[in-house]
Write an enzyme that holds these catalytic residues in place. Sequence first.
Site, short mmCIF file in Angstrom:
data_model
loop_
_atom_site.label_atom_id
_atom_site.label_comp_id
_atom_site.label_asym_id
_atom_site.label_seq_id
_atom_site.Cartn_x
_atom_site.Cartn_y
_atom_site.Cartn_z
N LYS A 112 -14.82 22.30 8.91
CA LYS A 112 -13.43 22.72 9.07
C LYS A 112 -12.71 22.80 7.73
O LYS A 112 -11.84 23.65 7.55
CB LYS A 112 -12.68 21.81 10.03
CG LYS A 112 -13.06 22.06 11.48
CD LYS A 112 -12.06 21.46 12.44
CE LYS A 112 -12.44 21.76 13.89
NZ LYS A 112 -11.62 21.02 14.84
N LYS A 192 -24.33 33.56 19.31
CA LYS A 192 -23.85 32.73 20.40
C LYS A 192 -22.53 33.29 20.94
O LYS A 192 -21.71 33.79 20.18
CB LYS A 192 -23.62 31.33 19.83
CG LYS A 192 -23.75 30.24 20.86
CD LYS A 192 -23.66 28.89 20.20
CE LYS A 192 -22.85 27.99 21.10
NZ LYS A 192 -22.53 26.71 20.52
N LYS A 195 -15.49 33.02 21.25
CA LYS A 195 -14.19 33.64 21.37
C LYS A 195 -13.88 34.49 20.15
O LYS A 195 -13.43 35.61 20.24
CB LYS A 195 -13.13 32.54 21.49
CG LYS A 195 -12.30 32.68 22.72
CD LYS A 195 -11.36 31.51 22.83
CE LYS A 195 -10.66 31.27 21.50
NZ LYS A 195 -9.77 30.13 21.45
#
Length: 325
Positions: A112, A192, A195
């Site tokens: 992140k 994969k 979104k």
Amino acid sequence: MKKRLFSGIQPSGDVHIGNYLGAIKNWVRLIERYDCFFCIVDYHAITIEYNPEEMQRRILNAAAVNIAAGLDPNQCIIFVQSHVPEHTELAWILNSVTPMGHLERMTQFKDKSKQHRENINAGLFTYPVLQAADIMLYKGEAVPVGEDQVQHIELAREIARKFNQRYGETFPDPVELLSEAPRIMGLDGKTKMSKSLGNYISLVETPESIGKKLATAVTDENRKRRADPGNPDICNLFTLHKHFSQKEQIERVNTECRTAGIGCVECKKILSENVIAVLNPIREKYESLIRDQGYLSDLLRSCAKKCKAIAENTMADVRKKMGLT
Ligand code: TRP
């Protein structure tokens, strides 16, 4: 007495069929066996850049989708993390028994911080401590998570033990419950389902849109013409058949695809019908929940009330053991 189960749900916009098959469907099965708490983790979500005006919609959406998909609020607790501020109080306390070095090793933090270079905040760093607090506040023992969260649960276990050593036996060991999550590829058949890549079918997709998306989905790329034999083993749509279709249909596709007995068009048509049949009741339930936001808000508040009673108990014990009262 049933063991207590706790898991967190990100308040994100859209849930896709990969999330459903990988997580929610499994949770629904666990509801009978455990005393279940599902928490919409808005305090976690604020550690990355977001629009405050969208947050309420994201929270209600997450609640509606998950309830529609089977988290029956009569059989489990579904609530919003920030409705129970004790989560942050316990997180602060747990910060004081968490070694920096352990947090520095967390791969999600490293990932992140690479993704959000412009906003590497302390909350992102102590994120796993809040996660440990979530579980421990309810003395959760079973924590169903995906592979990517195992490191965080291992850390939660260490934090619980450290607290117990220092202040006396208080928390049980939280243990990850790993179910074999199927790896659902996106409609491009290459990456994969996700979104951000836009290669997904939403859990609340309309029938027309499901049909359209599947019609253009990538199949076995070696099969150029209708007459060519295909290989279901490498066809992403066959994987979807395995999750959505009837046994006989799966067998038929499996054999007839190899001999070019069935074409991709028909194969996709059968799949569409089955996906639509599974998703339709979920979408309808979702729509009726989202239409009645008063009901949804009341439900979340009343669940939070039950959580608050447990959380206050835990905190009273924690404060006492720590010499804070
Ligand atoms: N970090 C988890 C995720 O990104 C969500 C989460 C927050 C969680 N608190 C939790 C999961 C407690 C399990 C237990 O998916």
